[in-house]
Design a protein around this motif. Structure first.
Motif, PDB file in Angstrom:
ATOM      1  N   LEU A   1     -13.742  -9.492 -38.806  1.00  0.00           N
ATOM      2  CA  LEU A   1     -13.015 -10.487 -37.952  1.00  0.00           C
ATOM      3  C   LEU A   1     -13.621 -10.610 -36.290  1.00  0.00           C
ATOM      4  CD1 LEU A   1     -10.876 -12.736 -37.336  1.00  0.00           C
ATOM      5  CD2 LEU A   1      -9.311 -11.153 -36.543  1.00  0.00           C
ATOM      6  N   TYR A   2     -13.889  -9.398 -35.633  1.00  0.00           N
ATOM      7  CA  TYR A   2     -14.580  -9.272 -34.395  1.00  0.00           C
ATOM      8  C   TYR A   2     -15.654  -9.665 -34.460  1.00  0.00           C
ATOM      9  CZ  TYR A   2     -15.183  -7.518 -29.836  1.00  0.00           C
ATOM     10  OH  TYR A   2     -15.388  -7.532 -28.457  1.00  0.00           O
TER      11      TYR A   2
ATOM     12  N   GLY B   1     -19.186  -1.223 -28.744  1.00  0.00           N
ATOM     13  CA  GLY B   1     -18.184  -2.451 -28.336  1.00  0.00           C
ATOM     14  C   GLY B   1     -17.669  -3.213 -29.516  1.00  0.00           C
ATOM     15  N   ILE B   2     -18.172  -3.173 -30.591  1.00  0.00           N
ATOM     16  CA  ILE B   2     -17.385  -3.644 -31.795  1.00  0.00           C
ATOM     17  C   ILE B   2     -16.195  -2.737 -32.027  1.00  0.00           C
ATOM     18  CG2 ILE B   2     -17.766  -4.168 -34.319  1.00  0.00           C
ATOM     19  CD1 ILE B   2     -20.409  -5.333 -33.798  1.00  0.00           C
ATOM     20  N   GLN B   3     -16.549  -1.389 -32.185  1.00  0.00           N
ATOM     21  CA  GLN B   3     -15.707  -0.345 -32.231  1.00  0.00           C
ATOM     22  C   GLN B   3     -14.559  -0.473 -31.331  1.00  0.00           C
ATOM     23  OE1 GLN B   3     -16.736   3.673 -32.027  1.00  0.00           O
ATOM     24  NE2 GLN B   3     -14.578   4.346 -32.401  1.00  0.00           N
ATOM     25  N   SER B   4     -14.373  -0.847 -30.172  1.00  0.00           N
ATOM     26  CA  SER B   4     -13.441  -0.911 -29.138  1.00  0.00           C
ATOM     27  C   SER B   4     -12.820  -2.421 -29.552  1.00  0.00           C
ATOM     28  CB  SER B   4     -13.949  -1.219 -27.897  1.00  0.00           C
ATOM     29  OG  SER B   4     -13.053  -1.524 -27.004  1.00  0.00           O
ATOM     30  N   GLY B   5     -13.484  -3.371 -29.851  1.00  0.00           N
ATOM     31  CA  GLY B   5     -13.109  -4.596 -29.879  1.00  0.00           C
ATOM     32  C   GLY B   5     -12.162  -4.856 -31.208  1.00  0.00           C
ATOM     33  N   SER B   6     -12.529  -4.047 -32.396  1.00  0.00           N
ATOM     34  CA  SER B   6     -12.021  -3.888 -33.315  1.00  0.00           C
ATOM     35  C   SER B   6     -10.557  -3.123 -33.420  1.00  0.00           C
ATOM     36  CB  SER B   6     -12.727  -3.500 -34.892  1.00  0.00           C
ATOM     37  OG  SER B   6     -12.899  -2.215 -34.228  1.00  0.00           O
ATOM     38  N   ARG B   7     -10.585  -2.246 -32.554  1.00  0.00           N
ATOM     39  CA  ARG B   7      -9.222  -1.389 -32.123  1.00  0.00           C
ATOM     40  C   ARG B   7      -8.512  -2.489 -31.274  1.00  0.00           C
ATOM     41  NH1 ARG B   7     -12.678   0.543 -35.500  1.00  0.00           N
ATOM     42  NH2 ARG B   7     -12.982   2.775 -35.467  1.00  0.00           N
ATOM     43  N   THR B   8      -9.076  -3.429 -30.616  1.00  0.00           N
ATOM     44  CA  THR B   8      -7.998  -4.318 -29.857  1.00  0.00           C
ATOM     45  C   THR B   8      -7.420  -5.444 -30.936  1.00  0.00           C
ATOM     46  OG1 THR B   8      -9.634  -4.399 -27.823  1.00  0.00           O
ATOM     47  CG2 THR B   8      -8.068  -6.026 -28.130  1.00  0.00           C
TER      48      THR B   8
END
Length: 535
Positions: free
Chosen positions: A399-400, A360-367
């Protein structure tokens, strides 16, 4: 075939250099970490972006990533309360069947679009190709911020639920002499978030290895829990009970309307299809692998979630004994199997939720990276930087994580407030998915990729938009009548604030410089050849 007829400006070259910490000694048209360009990078270049990530995710690891985002075992444990309070057994089963079908249609629609335009910007980015040119900037701006809010609140809820599961297991171990407080939940949540963010500072190959083993563990836990429940629970309910026993307590008229509130469970679990699309720049052959991962994982989750729900309903005993517990499945385990197995399977839920939180953090940081790459966020120059050591956007990762912790700190102020913020997740994400689907159907600019829905596309798209648009309204309604300050659903207030902020920020700031995703110009022919259309 290499794409050579792309235009490049001095500003773009400078911005590409800013993506990487330190000087570059490699051509801007290829990844700074590799000397050759694979098919995925060619397609990304054809879309107008310079590749900066290393492609490690294969068919299996992408499927496992998509499964980990849903985390059906742990996610169902943390959201089962919605169906339980909506009307008991029948509400749980029918809300999963009906609501899951709508969420499944939405995931398939997202998969089809992500096949055509595979990038870390996912659905936000696709509006550049699907919306009329004079609307692209505004729609991308608002959709980007709404999606970011939905992503952050969803990940924050996952961290919060992970903390609750761990403390629930500790409470069972102590024979309930220890009862977790909100302060304990928030403190453990913060520690977990920092740990998960630290893992996300590792190189992509390590994240790929961690994700690859997830499905085996997850399915093993699901099967083990179901077998133990069915073997040890003596007085099980019948199949007829599971689908017909409806005990509405919401006060809504007609009572069957309460069943819709149970649809929040499948919507929560199946709604994050866009998260898998976020790793398109880290997957091999993303126009095929990513949509297949989304479609296969969502379908598998829909089926296995139905079976797990059925086992829980058959073994739950009196639903009134569970409806007031914040972790009813953990209590169900205790009632059906005793303390030891309940501790084991609750801790398994905790592990699964951790394996949801990490990707979830990986995806969010890519966002954050994708939005910053297009200068949509304040301090974008910081958040779009890629670390040479890990080849990942470490600043975006932290940041995320900070945003997740900030959201969860609301739990210290009010349980009602934090619930309202969590409830915004599904509506915000679904709105950001529905927008490009509507543009796809209205403006006929969509040119399908290698993975598509064929003749069923229009029907599935229409069902996805109609159902999820309707449920967005339902999720804003109070779940109980009469409405009091304590049971009021304040999600509508939070969502309106987010929407007004995004629109207001556009008029005061964004419209003066933002023109949409900052891609290089390209010809339609070069894009079609790179994406594999008409080959």
């Amino acid at each position: 075939m290499a794409v050579t007829n792309l235009e490049k400006s001095p500003q773009m070259t400078q911005r590409t250099t800013e993506l990487i910490e330190g000087p570059l000694n490699t051509p801007s048209m290829t990844s700074p970490f590799t000397t050759d360009v694979d098919e995925g990078d060619k397609k990304l270049e054809a879309l107008g972006y310079t590749p900066v990530f290393k492609r490690e995710f294969s068919n299996w690891s992408s499927f496992s990533f998509a499964m980990s985002i849903s985390g059906v075992y742990g996610s169902l444990m943390s959201t089962w309360i919605y169906g339980l309070q909506a009307g008991g057994a029948a509400a749980i089963m029918w809300s999963w069947i009906i609501g899951g079908a709508g969420a499944w249609a939405l995931a398939l629609s997202v998969a089809e679009i992500s096949s055509a335009y595979p990038s870390s910007g996912a659905m936000y980015f696709t509006l550049k190709f699907l919306a009329p040119e004079d609307q692209v900037a505004f729609l991308c701006w608002v959709s980007g911020y709404v999606n970011l809010v939905g992503t952050v609140t969803g990940s924050a809820a996952t961290e919060y639920a992970s903390s609750q599961m761990l403390l629930a297991a500790i409470s069972i171990t102590s024979n309930f002499s220890y009862m977790p407080t909100t302060h304990h939940v928030v403190a453990v949540m913060a520690l977990l978030t920092v740990a998960h963010a630290s893992i996300n500072t590792l190189p992509t190959r390590w994240l790929n290895r961690l994700t690859s083993g997830y499905v085996v563990f997850h399915v093993s836990v699901l099967v083990g829990a179901c077998v133990c429940l069915l073997a040890q629970k003596r007085d099980k309910h019948t199949l007829s009970y599971a689908f017909t026993d409806f005990q509405p307590t919401s006060g809504w008229s007609p009572p069957g309307l309460a069943l819709l509130f149970g649809c929040l469970t499948p919507a929560w679990i199946l709604t994050s299809a866009d998260s898998t699309a976020r790793i398109a720049e880290e997957a091999k052959d993303p126009s095929r692998i990513v949509p297949k991962a989304i479609a296969n994982a969502t379908t598998f989750t829909y089926i296995i979630g139905f079976l797990f729900n059925l086992v829980l309903v058959l073994c739950m005993g009196d639903p009134r004994d569970l409806a007031t517990n914040s972790q009813p499945v953990a209590q169900l385990f205790f009632n059906a199997m005793g303390r030891g197995p309940a501790i084991v399977f609750t801790l398994c839920g905790f592990v699964v939720m951790n394996l949801v939180a990490i990707p979830g953090i990986q995806s969010g940081s890519r966002t954050i990276f994708a939005l910053a790459r297009d200068d949509l966020l304040p301090l974008s120059r910081v958040w779009r930087r890629i670390s040479r050591r890990s080849q990942t956007p470490i600043a975006a990762v932290w940041l995320y994580a900070a945003l997740e912790i900030t959201v969860n700190l609301l739990g210290l102020a009010s349980e009602t407030a934090i619930t309202a913020v969590f409830n915004v997740c599904t509506v915000a994400l679904n709105l950001s998915y529905i927008t490009p689907i509507v543009c796809k159907m209205l403006y006929s600019r969509f040119e399908r990729g290698p993975w598509h829905l064929g003749r069923a596309s229009v029907f599935i798209n229409l069902w996805a938009v109609a159902w999820n648009g309707f449920m967005a309204v339902v999720f804003f309604l109070p779940t109980k009548l009469p409405v009091t300050p304590e049971n009021m659903n304040y999600a509508i207030a939070v969502f309106i604030f987010v929407l007004l902020f995004a629109i207001g920020f556009w008029f005061t700031h964004g419209r003066h410089y933002y023109t949409g995703p900052r891609t290089r110009a390209r010809t339609q022919r070069s894009f079609d050849m790179a994406i594999g259309r008409g080959a």
